[in-house]
Motif scaffolding. Structure first.
Motif, mmCIF file in Angstrom:
data_model
loop_
_atom_site.group_PDB
_atom_site.id
_atom_site.type_symbol
_atom_site.label_atom_id
_atom_site.label_comp_id
_atom_site.label_asym_id
_atom_site.label_seq_id
_atom_site.Cartn_x
_atom_site.Cartn_y
_atom_site.Cartn_z
ATOM 1 N N ILE A 4 17.981 1.373 -9.553
ATOM 2 C CA ILE A 4 16.562 2.205 -9.174
ATOM 3 C C ILE A 4 17.247 2.868 -7.943
ATOM 4 O O ILE A 4 17.477 2.521 -6.781
ATOM 5 C CB ILE A 4 15.581 1.421 -8.814
ATOM 6 C CG1 ILE A 4 15.391 0.481 -10.029
ATOM 7 C CG2 ILE A 4 14.438 2.218 -8.651
ATOM 8 C CD1 ILE A 4 14.766 1.132 -11.365
ATOM 9 N N CYS A 5 16.969 4.320 -7.821
ATOM 10 C CA CYS A 5 17.191 5.240 -6.779
ATOM 11 C C CYS A 5 16.057 4.916 -5.740
ATOM 12 O O CYS A 5 14.919 4.790 -5.989
ATOM 13 C CB CYS A 5 17.107 6.564 -7.044
ATOM 14 S SG CYS A 5 17.358 7.469 -5.726
ATOM 15 N N PRO A 6 16.402 4.425 -4.521
ATOM 16 C CA PRO A 6 15.378 3.934 -3.642
ATOM 17 C C PRO A 6 14.411 5.105 -3.104
ATOM 18 O O PRO A 6 13.700 4.997 -2.588
ATOM 19 C CB PRO A 6 16.174 3.588 -2.249
ATOM 20 C CG PRO A 6 17.615 4.013 -2.652
ATOM 21 C CD PRO A 6 17.751 4.319 -4.022
ATOM 22 N N CYS A 7 14.998 6.280 -3.480
ATOM 23 C CA CYS A 7 14.247 7.634 -3.067
ATOM 24 C C CYS A 7 13.136 7.648 -4.196
ATOM 25 O O CYS A 7 12.051 7.706 -4.146
ATOM 26 C CB CYS A 7 14.958 8.837 -2.882
ATOM 27 S SG CYS A 7 14.202 10.255 -2.207
ATOM 28 N N SER A 26 9.870 2.696 0.505
ATOM 29 C CA SER A 26 9.719 3.523 1.804
ATOM 30 C C SER A 26 10.273 2.682 3.033
ATOM 31 O O SER A 26 10.484 3.766 3.915
ATOM 32 C CB SER A 26 8.073 3.277 1.849
ATOM 33 O OG SER A 26 7.686 2.070 1.941
ATOM 34 N N GLU A 27 10.525 1.767 2.956
ATOM 35 C CA GLU A 27 11.310 1.137 4.124
ATOM 36 C C GLU A 27 12.524 1.885 4.456
ATOM 37 O O GLU A 27 13.029 1.687 5.619
ATOM 38 C CB GLU A 27 11.493 -0.395 4.007
ATOM 39 C CG GLU A 27 10.172 -1.116 4.159
ATOM 40 C CD GLU A 27 10.454 -2.811 4.057
ATOM 41 O OE1 GLU A 27 11.293 -3.120 3.996
ATOM 42 O OE2 GLU A 27 9.387 -3.377 3.944
ATOM 43 N N LEU A 28 13.082 2.205 3.458
ATOM 44 C CA LEU A 28 14.380 2.997 3.420
ATOM 45 C C LEU A 28 14.329 4.417 3.886
ATOM 46 O O LEU A 28 15.606 5.034 4.177
ATOM 47 C CB LEU A 28 15.230 2.735 2.284
ATOM 48 C CG LEU A 28 15.759 1.375 1.831
ATOM 49 C CD1 LEU A 28 16.485 1.158 0.647
ATOM 50 C CD2 LEU A 28 16.513 0.841 3.171
ATOM 51 N N LYS A 29 13.264 4.892 3.834
ATOM 52 C CA LYS A 29 13.015 6.467 4.087
ATOM 53 C C LYS A 29 13.390 6.652 5.348
ATOM 54 O O LYS A 29 12.911 6.204 6.533
ATOM 55 C CB LYS A 29 11.657 6.835 3.961
ATOM 56 C CG LYS A 29 11.366 8.401 4.342
ATOM 57 C CD LYS A 29 9.989 8.632 3.705
ATOM 58 C CE LYS A 29 9.567 10.107 4.077
ATOM 59 N NZ LYS A 29 8.214 10.584 3.612
#
Ligand SMILES: [Zn+2]
Length: 88
Positions: free
Chosen positions: A32-35, A67-70
């Motif tokens: 899954i793309c984290p974005c 959202s934690e990777l944004k």
């Protein structure tokens, strides 16, 4: 060398740690793309499905799946430049 055609998400352009469709471009990881939250090999399997998914994602305000990777100061327009051109 970083190859955006292999590592950029076809929907949102986020550069992935591993090639979403494999190094041969035909072996989706089903990650899954984290974005944008697309599943590689599923909603990004055809140009139409990519355009539909991206449109809906943009209409929703381009939320990050994880959202934690944004990153701070995230630039959507800049990231979209990394979408492989054949998927725009
Ligand atoms: Zn994405």
């Amino acid at each position: 060398m970083l190859n955006e055609r292999l590592y950029g998400c076809r929907v949102c352009g986020l550069i992935q740690d591993s090639a979403p469709w494999g190094l041969d471009g035909r072996s989706p990881s089903f990650d899954i793309c984290p974005c944008c939250g697309v599943e590689f090999g599923y909603e990004d399997a055809t140009l139409v499905s990519i355009l539909v998914f991206r449109q809906k994602w943009l209409e929703d305000g381009a939320p990050w799946w994880d959202s934690e990777l944004k990153p701070g100061g995230w630039d959507l327009a800049l990231q979209l430049e990394s979408v492989p051109p054949e998927y725009l």
